[in-house]
Design an enzyme around this catalytic site. Structure first.
Site, PDB file in Angstrom:
ATOM      1  N   ARG A  82     -33.395  10.170 -49.453  1.00 30.64           N
ATOM      2  CA  ARG A  82     -33.605  11.238 -48.472  1.00 30.64           C
ATOM      3  C   ARG A  82     -34.964  11.240 -47.803  1.00 30.64           C
ATOM      4  O   ARG A  82     -35.159  11.932 -46.814  1.00 30.64           O
ATOM      5  CB  ARG A  82     -33.385  12.590 -49.151  1.00 30.64           C
ATOM      6  CG  ARG A  82     -31.984  12.666 -49.719  1.00 30.64           C
ATOM      7  CD  ARG A  82     -31.585  14.031 -50.186  1.00 30.64           C
ATOM      8  NE  ARG A  82     -30.254  13.948 -50.782  1.00 30.64           N
ATOM      9  CZ  ARG A  82     -29.663  14.946 -51.398  1.00 30.64           C
ATOM     10  NH1 ARG A  82     -30.257  16.119 -51.496  1.00 30.64           N
ATOM     11  NH2 ARG A  82     -28.456  14.781 -51.904  1.00 30.64           N
ATOM     12  N   ASP A 149     -27.543  -4.046 -40.495  1.00 29.03           N
ATOM     13  CA  ASP A 149     -26.096  -4.135 -40.260  1.00 29.03           C
ATOM     14  C   ASP A 149     -25.497  -2.845 -39.715  1.00 29.03           C
ATOM     15  O   ASP A 149     -25.950  -1.738 -39.997  1.00 29.03           O
ATOM     16  CB  ASP A 149     -25.343  -4.632 -41.510  1.00 29.03           C
ATOM     17  CG  ASP A 149     -25.085  -3.557 -42.550  1.00 29.03           C
ATOM     18  OD1 ASP A 149     -25.897  -2.611 -42.644  1.00 29.03           O
ATOM     19  OD2 ASP A 149     -24.066  -3.657 -43.261  1.00 29.03           O
ATOM     20  N   GLY A 183     -19.159  -2.879 -44.313  1.00 28.58           N
ATOM     21  CA  GLY A 183     -18.173  -1.821 -44.573  1.00 28.58           C
ATOM     22  C   GLY A 183     -16.759  -2.371 -44.570  1.00 28.58           C
ATOM     23  O   GLY A 183     -16.546  -3.585 -44.576  1.00 28.58           O
ATOM     24  N   HIS A 210     -20.203  -9.627 -41.971  1.00 28.63           N
ATOM     25  CA  HIS A 210     -19.212  -9.770 -43.044  1.00 28.63           C
ATOM     26  C   HIS A 210     -17.881 -10.074 -42.343  1.00 28.63           C
ATOM     27  O   HIS A 210     -17.572  -9.475 -41.311  1.00 28.63           O
ATOM     28  CB  HIS A 210     -19.009  -8.450 -43.792  1.00 28.63           C
ATOM     29  CG  HIS A 210     -20.110  -8.065 -44.724  1.00 28.63           C
ATOM     30  ND1 HIS A 210     -21.365  -7.770 -44.323  1.00 28.63           N
ATOM     31  CD2 HIS A 210     -20.098  -7.878 -46.076  1.00 28.63           C
ATOM     32  CE1 HIS A 210     -22.099  -7.427 -45.385  1.00 28.63           C
ATOM     33  NE2 HIS A 210     -21.356  -7.487 -46.459  1.00 28.63           N
ATOM     34  N   GLU A 213     -13.631 -10.671 -46.061  1.00 28.32           N
ATOM     35  CA  GLU A 213     -13.829 -10.174 -47.436  1.00 28.32           C
ATOM     36  C   GLU A 213     -12.574  -9.424 -47.893  1.00 28.32           C
ATOM     37  O   GLU A 213     -12.082  -9.655 -48.996  1.00 28.32           O
ATOM     38  CB  GLU A 213     -15.050  -9.235 -47.471  1.00 28.32           C
ATOM     39  CG  GLU A 213     -15.327  -8.633 -48.861  1.00 28.32           C
ATOM     40  CD  GLU A 213     -16.460  -7.594 -48.842  1.00 28.32           C
ATOM     41  OE1 GLU A 213     -16.783  -7.051 -47.778  1.00 28.32           O
ATOM     42  OE2 GLU A 213     -16.999  -7.312 -49.939  1.00 28.32           O
TER      43      GLU A 213
HETATM   44  N1  LIG Z   1     -19.337  -5.861 -50.315  1.00 26.74           N
HETATM   45  C1  LIG Z   1     -19.621  -5.188 -49.189  1.00 26.74           C
HETATM   46  N2  LIG Z   1     -18.841  -5.340 -48.092  1.00 26.74           N
HETATM   47  C2  LIG Z   1     -19.079  -4.651 -46.975  1.00 26.74           C
HETATM   48  N3  LIG Z   1     -20.089  -3.749 -46.852  1.00 26.74           N
HETATM   49  C3  LIG Z   1     -20.870  -3.555 -47.931  1.00 26.74           C
HETATM   50  C4  LIG Z   1     -20.675  -4.258 -49.103  1.00 26.74           C
HETATM   51  N4  LIG Z   1     -21.609  -3.865 -49.995  1.00 26.74           N
HETATM   52  C5  LIG Z   1     -22.363  -2.972 -49.396  1.00 26.74           C
HETATM   53  N5  LIG Z   1     -21.924  -2.770 -48.149  1.00 26.74           N
HETATM   54  C6  LIG Z   1     -22.533  -1.813 -47.233  1.00 26.74           C
HETATM   55  O1  LIG Z   1     -21.674  -0.730 -47.131  1.00 26.74           O
HETATM   56  C7  LIG Z   1     -21.967  -0.074 -45.936  1.00 26.74           C
HETATM   57  C8  LIG Z   1     -20.742   0.775 -45.627  1.00 26.74           C
HETATM   58  C9  LIG Z   1     -21.061   2.022 -44.869  1.00 26.74           C
HETATM   59  C10 LIG Z   1     -19.857   2.586 -44.214  1.00 26.74           C
HETATM   60  O2  LIG Z   1     -18.817   2.003 -44.241  1.00 26.74           O
HETATM   61  C11 LIG Z   1     -19.963   3.890 -43.524  1.00 26.74           C
HETATM   62  C12 LIG Z   1     -18.815   4.423 -42.964  1.00 26.74           C
HETATM   63  C13 LIG Z   1     -18.897   5.675 -42.345  1.00 26.74           C
HETATM   64  C14 LIG Z   1     -20.097   6.359 -42.298  1.00 26.74           C
HETATM   65  C15 LIG Z   1     -21.226   5.799 -42.876  1.00 26.74           C
HETATM   66  C16 LIG Z   1     -22.513   6.541 -42.874  1.00 26.74           C
HETATM   67  O3  LIG Z   1     -23.524   6.006 -43.351  1.00 26.74           O
HETATM   68  O4  LIG Z   1     -22.540   7.669 -42.394  1.00 26.74           O
HETATM   69  C17 LIG Z   1     -21.157   4.561 -43.484  1.00 26.74           C
HETATM   70  C18 LIG Z   1     -22.205  -1.186 -44.960  1.00 26.74           C
HETATM   71  O5  LIG Z   1     -23.056  -0.862 -43.937  1.00 26.74           O
HETATM   72  C19 LIG Z   1     -22.764  -2.308 -45.837  1.00 26.74           C
HETATM   73  O6  LIG Z   1     -24.128  -2.504 -45.631  1.00 26.74           O
HETATM   74 ZN   LIG Z   2     -22.079  -7.514 -48.483  1.00 22.15          ZN
END
Ligand SMILES: Nc1ncnc2c1ncn2[C@@H]1O[C@H](CCC(=O)c2cccc(C(=O)O)c2)[C@@H](O)[C@H]1O
Ligand SMILES: [Zn+2]
EC number: 3.5.4.40
Length: 353
Positions: A82, A149, A183, A210, A213
């Site tokens: 935060r 990203d 994501g 990505h 996946e």
């Molecule tokens: N294996 C993975 N494969 C893919 N991504 C991965 C992986 N590991 C980590 N991430 C991360 O997860 C985030 C997801 C964030 C996301 O979906 C989202 C959706 C709606 C609102 C918000 C918000 O913040 O308000 C966020 C991605 O940006 C990425 O950096």
């Molecule tokens: Zn990743």
């Protein structure tokens, strides 16, 4: 080395070799690298969060039923961060952990949109990561670079915000080298992000989305065709398409393989079914990475041990993997040569001792 991460099918000697091997880490997420200690400290500070504050409870909390569940948990940890000081401390501690594993160079994937939309000031955010990067390099000798990203599922608003933060000369951090897309993939088609990737590429950033996946090989083709991907995050489903494998091999497009992640998010059923062998057999450049190590109960050294088992590698094969990681990085040629030299010296000394 953490005892529970010693793979009983990999000789102890090989674990020791990996632990000292100089390495590059190309696919690791910022918030996804928060140690259990940091997560529990932040959770205790913010009792309104659903993240448990007892470190023992985190193992259960970090057990995922599917990819959507993983993202849900991931976002609950994101929302614990935060203040700019939280960002600085998290980044610095991630570097400390990488240095412990003899990681000389890492490209850390950061999602600035998730922090700025939760109220962290954008200038303070950039200063926090840069301050941590400089301290980490001076104190641990580990060089950090950033990949910003787009969290694709958050929509095009998040794409616009991410490319603005990545290309505005007054904000863009010195350590930024690449632009990504993360994501969920289902329902989040890659081509719609083309204009944002075009702008990032025009500003000198490398493209590392990505893809493949959690969806099929078409997503990887889309990342190559529409986003000009230079490396692919995961790319797991490429194994289903021989033409795609041949293309990746011919164009020398590396895959950022994160084996344990794929099991933890249930993208792949078991490690033995992981297609890493097919990638190597097809001549695709493979790099080994950890993705979100504490959330998946792994670290980069363990991912190298897993790769050694799946690919039947000895010390020389592991040194080749470490060299492949350096080669596929966005480090300058002199920096690459220095780490490769270190890998060679370390391996030669190990094999003659
Ligand atoms: N294996 C993975 N494969 C893919 N991504 C991965 C992986 N590991 C980590 N991430 C991360 O997860 C985030 C997801 C964030 C996301 O979906 C989202 C959706 C709606 C609102 C918000 C918000 O913040 O308000 C966020 C991605 O940006 C990425 O950096
Ligand atoms: Zn990743």
């Amino acid at each position: 080395m953490t005892e529970h991460l010693v793979d009983p099918d990999v000789p102890r000697d090989l674990h020791a070799f990996i632990a000292g091997l100089p390495k590059a880490e190309l696919h690791v997420h910022h918030v996804g690298s928060a140690s259990p200690r940091i997560v529990s400290e932040l959770a205790a500070r913010h009792p309104d969060s659903k993240v448990p504050s007892a470190p023992e409870a985190l193992v259960d909390y970090f057990t995922f039923t599917d990819f959507a569940h993983f993202i849900d948990v991931y976002l609950s940890v994101v929302s614990l961060i935060r203040t700019p000081e939280d960002v600085r401390l998290l980044t610095y501690e991630v570097a400390r952990e990488l240095a412990r594993q003899q990681v000389r160079y890492a490209e850390l994937t950061i999602t600035p949109f998730s922090s700025t939309r939760r109220g962290i000031d954008e200038r303070a955010f950039m200063d926090a990561i840069e301050d941590a990067r400089k301290s980490a390099e001076a104190e641990f000798g580990t060089v950090l670079r950033w990949c910003f990203d787009i969290p694709g599922e958050a929509g095009l608003e998040s794409a616009e915000e991410t490319v603005r933060l990545a290309t505005d000369d007054r904000l863009r951090p010195e350590g930024l080298v690449s632009f990504g897309l993360g994501g969920p993939e289902i329902g989040v088609a890659r081509p719609q992000f083309k204009p944002y990737f075009d702008r990032a590429i025009a500003a000198g950033l490398h493209s590392v989305p990505h893809a493949g996946e959690t969806t099929g090989p078409q997503t990887v083709w889309d990342a190559l065709t529409h986003l000009n991907a230079e490396r692919i995050g995961h790319g797991t489903s490429s194994a289903e398409d021989p033409k795609l494998l041949a293309h990746l091999a011919e164009r020398r497009i590396p895959l950022e393989v994160c084996p344990t992640s794929n099991i933890a998010t249930r993208a792949v059923r078991t490690l033995d079914e992981h297609p890493i062998k097919e990638f190597v057999r097809a001549g695709v450049p493979v790099t080994i990475n950890s993705d979100d190590p504490p959330m998946f109960g792994t670290d980069l050294n363990n991912e190298y041990a897993v790769a050694a088992r799946l690919l039947g590698l000895d010390e020389r094969g592991l040194a080749d993997l470490a060299r492949a990681g350096v080669e596929a990085s966005f480090l300058d040629p002199a920096g690459k040569a220095r780490i490769i030299d270190e890998i060679d010296t370390y391996t030669a000394a190990w094999l003659t001792s």
